[in-house]
Enzyme design. Sequence first.
Site, mmCIF file in Angstrom:
data_model
loop_
_atom_site.group_PDB
_atom_site.id
_atom_site.type_symbol
_atom_site.label_atom_id
_atom_site.label_comp_id
_atom_site.label_asym_id
_atom_site.label_seq_id
_atom_site.Cartn_x
_atom_site.Cartn_y
_atom_site.Cartn_z
ATOM 1 C CB SER A 58 -0.886 0.007 1.244
ATOM 2 O OG SER A 58 -1.528 1.258 1.428
ATOM 3 C CE1 TYR A 68 -4.126 -2.333 5.090
ATOM 4 C CE2 TYR A 68 -3.501 -0.101 4.451
ATOM 5 C CZ TYR A 68 -3.834 -1.403 4.104
ATOM 6 O OH TYR A 68 -3.859 -1.771 2.783
#
Length: 263
Positions: A137, A150
């Site tokens: 990501s 995250y």
Amino acid sequence: MKISECRAVITGASGGIGQALVSALLAEGAQLLLVGRHSAALQALAQTHSGNVAIVAADIRQTSGREDVLAAAQRFGGINTLINAAGVNHFGLLEQHEESAIAELIELNVTATLQLTHRLLPLLRQQGRALVVNLGSTFGSIGYPGFTAYCASKFALRGFSEALRRELADTPMKVIYFAPRATRTSMNSSAVVSMNDQLKVSMDDPHTVAAQLLATLRREDEERYLGWPEQLFVRLNSLLPRVVDQALRKQLPIILRFARNKA
């Protein structure tokens, strides 16, 4: 790698990006072993895409689940690609999270991914040339408020990809770190979508992400970051992190408002 020669295990196959990736790979003749925790979702996906596809319902957080994936890959006739796409996300302030939710996120996004890769590496080596693809990501390079756990997991996955790539540098195996920006999937809640709209943060369609991943597989790029200006911010954050600090400080009131009222 030619997509038609790809024999891949895909974790998180029933997720938003996973489903789009399955469609794109099968359309070009790949052979896929789909992995997920929910048998019904996998069976529905397999029925939608008749052809070179098999499924294994397994929880890769469990030793038994990883053994099930290995056994299925052996029955599949071997694999030359592992795509680690399984993952979860929690939007909210760190103090709002339950400890168990933090542990579960790290367990799936990091620990189970490393353990499954470890378990499948000998099988991948048997193919000679092979790929390990880790779905990261933008938040694996930029720490972003509201996504602390995250971000931590994706920073870890990026480091794992870099280290494993260097560890396998004298072999025909390659490790790819593929980092999408925000994507319109169920992983991102309606609060995240609304926040991104207000912050004018672009969100990609999962099929666009899948097409870019196929292009990355063909070229065997070691790292790929999607989106502009996200690519610029990743580079800027590595060189001048205080500049990014200042930019995100301006966004913080909006992020806090959505995080505190995300329900």
